[in-house]
Design a protein around this motif. Structure first.
Motif, PDB file in Angstrom:
ATOM      1  N   ASN A   7       0.876   2.281  -7.396  1.00  0.00           N
ATOM      2  CA  ASN A   7       0.065   1.243  -6.771  1.00  0.00           C
ATOM      3  C   ASN A   7      -1.267   1.117  -7.495  1.00  0.00           C
ATOM      4  OD1 ASN A   7      -1.734  -0.103  -4.845  1.00  0.00           O
ATOM      5  ND2 ASN A   7      -0.097   0.211  -3.360  1.00  0.00           N
TER       6      ASN A   7
ATOM      7  N   LEU B 122      -5.609  -4.568   3.528  1.00  0.00           N
ATOM      8  CA  LEU B 122      -5.659  -4.370   2.079  1.00  0.00           C
ATOM      9  C   LEU B 122      -7.075  -4.585   1.551  1.00  0.00           C
ATOM     10  CD1 LEU B 122      -4.168  -3.799  -0.574  1.00  0.00           C
ATOM     11  CD2 LEU B 122      -3.806  -6.268  -0.800  1.00  0.00           C
TER      12      LEU B 122
ATOM     13  N   ILE C 222       0.813  -1.217   0.000  1.00  0.00           N
ATOM     14  CA  ILE C 222       0.000   0.000   0.000  1.00  0.00           C
ATOM     15  C   ILE C 222       0.846   1.265   0.000  1.00  0.00           C
ATOM     16  CG2 ILE C 222      -1.665   1.334   1.384  1.00  0.00           C
ATOM     17  CD1 ILE C 222      -2.932  -1.296   2.246  1.00  0.00           C
TER      18      ILE C 222
END
Length: 370
Positions: free
Chosen positions: A84, A106, A79
């Motif tokens: 990302n 997540l 993260i």
């Protein structure tokens, strides 16, 4: 529909979720494919290979996945990484990969972003989905590579060798767990000329072990297999005692131990205690294929080689990633099979039992474990 893949950014990940040969299959199935530049380089696939197969290659991650309907991953990007898929994916996009052992929160982050996510580790163990089963394909390669790694670190050679200077005895190998990885490890160790024993709490594996030329050493335990085909997570006290006796004796008498016992979504069971390790001969090797989920020994350290009085414990968390070209080819074909099964006319069939079992987030909610 657009399928996209970024370069893998998870530590030590060398595989790629889509390969040039699978790009061609997707394009024939009317998908558009876009990947980030150098996404396949660590696995031996160049940007030119992808372009020749019909994919678009871009240096801009947002361009790759910003409008993608499906995002293919091997492992999720941490993260805190600047680039990302969590940040760039559009609402309603589907992320597919090995997500189950990802970092905490997540799944909640995916749900907050209204990103759907599917974890391939949750694939049911039924015959109709074997062609989609990434755990089997990757475990097969991990079992092979584990033996190669043991051979590399071993102070001697696997086969018996008779020379004018004397005879070298064959190395003795114990494989714990006769699943896909364990059976491949048995076969590879036998091909190298080793003497192989195997242990599993599931009596049904005895025939498979012996068909590969290894000795099955579980002769005391009751059968400990669940209805889904996995080993039971917890054994009764009598079974635990018998198991410890078997493994203590086997550890002392083998040069190499390869452990493969894992429980999906849970911490790996401890099978080799520090007391067992203390009794092993200097120069012995333990390859722990469960290191990524805690390890099968008390002294395993993830992605480290630990030396305990001359006994090496090798705890790499991505053995399949040590053979990334073939691992990526198999993984990508599994993913292709998943996607062509999961989508009907561009719509995810979320009510299908197989697909439902693999979804971890859907329509803004965490559905894993429900």
């Amino acid at each position: 529909m657009k399928i996209a893949a970024l370069k893998e950014r998870h530590p030590n990940e060398t595989r790629v979720a889509i390969t040039p040969d699978i790009v061609k299959l997707f394009i024939r199935s009317k998908f558009d494919i876009c990947i980030e530049t150098k996404a396949g380089l660590a696995a031996g696939f160049s940007d030119e290979d992808y372009i020749a197969a019909g994919a678009k290659v871009s240096k801009v991650p947002l361009e790759v996945i910003g409008d993608a309907d499906i995002i293919l991953k091997v492992q999720p990007t941490p993260i805190d990484e600047k680039i990302n898929e969590l940040s760039f994916a559009k609402k309603g996009a589907l992320i597919i990969g090995l997500l189950l052992n990802s970092e905490k929160n997540l799944f909640e982050a995916y749900a907050d972003k209204k990103i759907n996510a599917m974890s391939l580790e949750l694939m049911p163990r039924i015959s109709k989905v074997q062609h989609m089963d990434v755990l089997s394909s990757q475990s097969n390669l991990a079992g092979y590579r584990a033996v190669i790694e043991a051979a590399y670190h071993c102070l001697g050679i696997f086969p018996m060798l008779m020379t004018s200077a004397g005879t070298i005895l064959a190395k003795k190998t114990l494989v714990i767990g006769a699943g896909v990885a364990g059976l491949q490890a048995i076969a590879t160790a036998k091909r190298l000329g080793g003497i192989v024993q195997a242990y599993d709490v599931r009596q049904a594996t005895k025939e498979q072990v012996e068909s590969l030329g290894a000795k099955f050493i579980n002769t005391h335990l009751q059968d400990c297999e669940t209805k889904s085909g996995y080993a039971k997570a917890k054994l009764d006290s009598a079974s635990v005692k018998a198991q410890n006796e078997i493994l203590t004796n086997a550890a002392k008498n083998n040069d190499i131990i390869i452990t493969t016992a894992q429980i999906p979504g849970k911490k790996a069971p401890i099978l080799i205690s520090k007391e067992m390790i203390a009794q092993m001969k200097p120069g012995s090797i333990i390859i722990d294929l469960a290191a990524g989920t805690g390890g099968n020994t008390e002294l395993t350290k993830a992605d480290k080689i630990v030396d305990i009085n001359g006994v090496k414990i090798i705890g790499y968390t991505n053995f399949a990633g040590l053979v990334p070209n073939d691992a990526s080819r198999l993984y990508a074909k599994n993913l292709y099979n998943v996607i062509t099964y999961a989508f009907n006319d561009g719509v995810l069939n979320a009510s299908d039992d197989v697909i439902k079992s693999m979804l971890v987030t859907f329509e803004g909610k965490v559905v894993y474990g429900l």
